[in-house]
Enzyme design. Structure first.
Site, PDB file in Angstrom:
ATOM      1  N   HIS A   1       0.514  -1.211  -0.285  1.00 24.95           N
ATOM      2  CA  HIS A   1       0.325   0.062   0.097  1.00 24.95           C
ATOM      3  C   HIS A   1       1.038   1.267  -0.416  1.00 24.95           C
ATOM      4  O   HIS A   1       1.804   0.936   0.541  1.00 24.95           O
ATOM      5  CB  HIS A   1      -0.573   0.304   1.571  1.00 24.95           C
ATOM      6  CG  HIS A   1      -2.252   0.577   1.591  1.00 24.95           C
ATOM      7  ND1 HIS A   1      -2.088   2.431   2.389  1.00 24.95           N
ATOM      8  CD2 HIS A   1      -3.350   0.794   1.264  1.00 24.95           C
ATOM      9  CE1 HIS A   1      -2.960   3.161   1.295  1.00 24.95           C
ATOM     10  NE2 HIS A   1      -4.147   2.435   1.759  1.00 24.95           N
TER      11      HIS A   1
ATOM     12  N   CYS B   1      -4.593   2.195  -3.442  1.00 25.05           N
ATOM     13  CA  CYS B   1      -3.522   3.094  -3.121  1.00 25.05           C
ATOM     14  C   CYS B   1      -2.022   1.725  -3.383  1.00 25.05           C
ATOM     15  O   CYS B   1      -1.551   1.340  -2.211  1.00 25.05           O
ATOM     16  CB  CYS B   1      -4.188   3.162  -1.400  1.00 25.05           C
ATOM     17  SG  CYS B   1      -5.183   4.247  -1.319  1.00 25.05           S
TER      18      CYS B   1
HETATM   19  N1  7TS Z   1      -1.564  -0.623   4.686  1.00 25.62           N
HETATM   20  C1  7TS Z   1      -2.226  -1.330   3.665  1.00 25.62           C
HETATM   21  C2  7TS Z   1      -2.418  -3.175   3.306  1.00 25.62           C
HETATM   22  C3  7TS Z   1      -3.836  -1.026   3.982  1.00 25.62           C
HETATM   23  O1  7TS Z   1      -4.528  -1.704   3.118  1.00 25.62           O
HETATM   24  C4  7TS Z   1      -4.485   0.519   4.020  1.00 25.62           C
HETATM   25  C5  7TS Z   1      -5.603   0.845   3.945  1.00 25.62           C
HETATM   26  C6  7TS Z   1      -3.479   1.351   4.810  1.00 25.62           C
HETATM   27  C7  7TS Z   1      -1.936   0.487   5.254  1.00 25.62           C
HETATM   28  C8  7TS Z   1      -3.552   2.520   5.036  1.00 25.62           C
HETATM   29  O2  7TS Z   1      -4.334   2.267   6.825  1.00 25.62           O
HETATM   30  P1  7TS Z   1      -5.001   3.645   7.382  1.00 25.62           P
HETATM   31  O3  7TS Z   1      -6.147   2.969   7.962  1.00 25.62           O
HETATM   32  O4  7TS Z   1      -3.745   3.870   8.214  1.00 25.62           O
HETATM   33  O5  7TS Z   1      -5.857   4.661   6.239  1.00 25.62           O
HETATM   34  N2  7TS Z   1      -5.946   0.359   3.153  1.00 25.62           N
HETATM   35  C9  7TS Z   1      -6.943   0.913   1.993  1.00 25.62           C
HETATM   36  C10 7TS Z   1      -8.202   0.657   1.294  1.00 25.62           C
HETATM   37  O6  7TS Z   1      -7.393  -0.789   0.369  1.00 25.62           O
HETATM   38  N3  7TS Z   1      -9.296   0.676   1.087  1.00 25.62           N
HETATM   39  O7  7TS Z   1      -9.028   1.245   1.647  1.00 25.62           O
HETATM   40  C11 7TS Z   1      -7.766   2.149   2.693  1.00 25.62           C
END
Ligand code: 7TS
Length: 415
Positions: free
Chosen positions: A132, A373
Site C-alpha cells: 500500500h 492505493c
Molecule cells: N496498509 C494497508 C495494507 C492498507 O490496506 C491500508 C488501507 C493502509 C496501510 C492504510 O491504513 P490507514 O488506516 O492508515 O488509512 N487500505 C485501504 C484500502 O484497501 N481501501 O481503503 C483503504
C-alpha cells in the site's frame, strides 16, 4: 455479550452476528445493502458504538492530568484499552503499545524516528512491490532525507512474494524491511516469520504493516519476532482515527520522539527538555481517548468468539466467491496466492472497473474499484485497477449470490 454466541454452545451463529451491525440492515439505491468493502473499513458493532457513546455520556474528560473522578475513569478506560491491545497481539508489555491515528501514522512514526536516526547513505531499505502507498511513501521520504536507497522485493504473477529474489536482495547494507502481512489489493498472506528470520540473520529490522491482517488473523508479535507491527482500528471494527504501533522495547527506548508537545515530556525548560517514558514519549498531545476505548470494545467483541472459527467462515465465503468468479465467463481474478484472506480482486473483460463498480452500487452492492492505493502492483500487472470484493464475518452466502447476480446484469449492460 452478543446474542450470536449461546452460552453453552461455542458454535457461532453467523446469522445473529448481523444483528450487531445495524448499518447492514438498510436499503441502498432501492436494494438491501450488500457491504463488500471491508478492506477499506469495517462496520462497527453496536457494542463498539455503545462504548464510545458511554464514554462521552458519562466519563468524558482528559487523561493522565485531571485530579478528579471523571479524569480518573477516562484514564483507567484508556489504559485498559492499551492492555487489551497488548493481549490481542501478545506483546510482552503494555508500554510497547503506542496509540497512533492508524497504520499510516504508525509507519510514518517508525520512518521519522527509528529510520531517520539510524539510516545513512549507502544503507538499504526493502519494501515489496505489492505494498500500500502508506508502506512505500514514508520510506521514500526517509531515504531522501538520509541518502539510503529503497529496493523492491518483486512479486510473482500469483501475487506471492518472490522469496528467492528477497533472499538475494538481503545483504550487510540492508537495515530495514517493511512488508504487509496481508495485501489489500490481492489478499496474499505474506510469510512474515520467514522474512523476519532471514532479515535478522543479516542484522536488519522488520516492520510489518498489519492493516489487513488484524481483522482476520490471530496476531502474535512474539511468535513473528517482528521489530514493529502497525495496524488501524477502523479496519477491525473500531472507530476511525485510532491505530497502534507495537515495537520491541529496546528499539522504542532508543528512538527519539515523533512529535513534540504535552504528554510526551518529563521536564520542560528553555535550556533542556527531557522526555517521558514509554509509551508516552510517542504520544504528544491529547490522544484519541474515545477511539482507544472503542478499540478496546472491538477487541472485547472479537474475543467473545473463537477467532479461527471466524476466519474459517470468512475464508469459506472467499473460496465460494472465487469459485463463482472462475466459472463466470469474462471474469479474471487478480491475486491467486496459495495463502490468501479477505480479498477477491478481479477484472471483467471489456469493462472498466469503475463502470462495474457504479453498476454494482446501483444494485445496492458496495465494492471498491481502482488501484487500491497500490499503484506499483497494478502497474506490474499492466492493469488500471481492479474490482475488489472484501469480506468479513458478517457477510453471508446471500451477499455473494447478490454480487454475482449484479455482475451478470453489469455484464449484460456493458458488454
Ligand atoms: N496498509 C494497508 C495494507 C492498507 O490496506 C491500508 C488501507 C493502509 C496501510 C492504510 O491504513 P490507514 O488506516 O492508515 O488509512 N487500505 C485501504 C484500502 O484497501 N481501501 O481503503 C483503504
Amino acid at each position: 455479550m452478543s446474542e450470536a454466541l449461546a452460552s453453552s454452545n461455542t458454535d457461532i451463529n453467523f446469522a445473529l452476528i448481523r444483528k450487531d451491525f445495524a448499518i447492514l440492515h438498510q436499503q441502498v439505491n432501492g436494494h438491501p445493502l450488500v457491504y463488500l468493502d471491508n478492506a477499506a473499513t469495517t462496520q462497527k458493532p453496536q457494542q463498539v458504538i455503545d462504548a464510545v457513546a458511554r464514554y462521552y455520556q458519562l466519563d468524558n474528560s482528559n487523561v493522565h492530568r485531571g485530579a478528579h473522578a471523571l479524569s480518573d475513569r477516562a484514564t483507567a478506560d484508556f489504559e485498559n484499552a492499551r492492555r487489551k491491545v497488548q493481549q490481542f497481539i501478545n506483546a510482552p508489555k503494555a508500554e510497547q503499545i503506542i496509540w497512533t491515528k492508524g497504520t499510516t501514522d504508525s509507519i510514518n512514526l517508525v520512518a521519522q524516528t527509528y529510520a531517520r536516526s539510524q539510516l545513512k547513505a549507502g544503507d538499504e531499505v526493502l519494501v515489496s512491490a505489492m505494498e500500500h502507498h502508506s508502506n512505500i511513501v514514508p520510506w521514500q521520504m526517509v531515504c531522501e532525507q538520509t541518502g539510503a536507497s529503497l529496493r523492491v522485493i518483486p512479486v510473482l504473477e500469483t501475487g506471492e512474494l518472490d522469496m528467492a529474489a528477497f533472499a538475494s536482495l538481503l545483504n550487510e547494507k540492508t537495515q530495514l524491511i517493511s512488508v504487509g502481512h496481508v495485501s489489500n489489493a490481492l489478499g496474499s498472506i505474506n510469510p512474515i516469520k520467514e522474512i523476519v528470520r532471514q532479515a535478522h540473520a543479516v542484522g536488519a529490522k522488520v516492520v510489518v504493516d498489519g492493516a489487513q491482517a488484524a481483522p482476520h488473523l490471530t496476531i502474535d508479535v512474539q511468535e513473528l519476532d517482528c521489530d514493529f507491527y502497525a495496524f488501524s482500528g477502523h479496519k477491525m471494527f473500531a472507530p476511525t482515527g485510532i491505530g497502534v504501533l507495537y515495537g520491541k522495547e529496546a528499539l522504542l527506548e532508543t528512538m527519539p520522539p515523533y512529535q513534540g508537545g504535552g504528554e510526551m515530556i518529563e521536564v520542560v525548560s528553555f535550556e533542556k527538555t527531557t522526555y517521558n517514558q514509554l509509551p508516552y514519549k510517542f504520544e504528544a498531545g491529547t490522544p484519541n481517548i474515545a477511539g482507544a476505548i472503542g478499540m478496546g470494545a472491538a477487541i472485547d467483541y472479537l474475543n467473545q468468539y473463537d477467532r479461527p472459527q471466524l476466519l474459517a467462515y470468512e475464508d469459506a465465503l472467499l473460496h465460494k466467491a472465487e469459485a463463482l468468479a472462475d466459472a463466470f465467463d469474462g471474469i479474471r481474478r487478480v491475486g491467486t496466492a496459495a495463502h490468501k484472506t479477505g480479498v477477491m480482486s478481479f477484472l471483467m473483460d471489456g469493462t472498466h472497473p469503475h463502470d462495474v463498480g457504479t453498476l454494482l452500487d446501483q444494485q445496492g452492492i458496495a465494492v471498491r474499484t481502482g488501484h487500491h492505493c497500490a499503484m506499483p502492483i497494478m502497474e506490474q500487472f499492466k492493469i488500471p485497477g481492479t474490482i475488489r470484493a472484501s469480506f468479513s464475518f458478517y457477510n453471508n452466502e446471500e451477499d455473494i449470490a447478490r454480487l454475482f447476480e449484479a455482475l451478470n446484469k453489469a455484464k449484460m449492460f456493458l458488454c
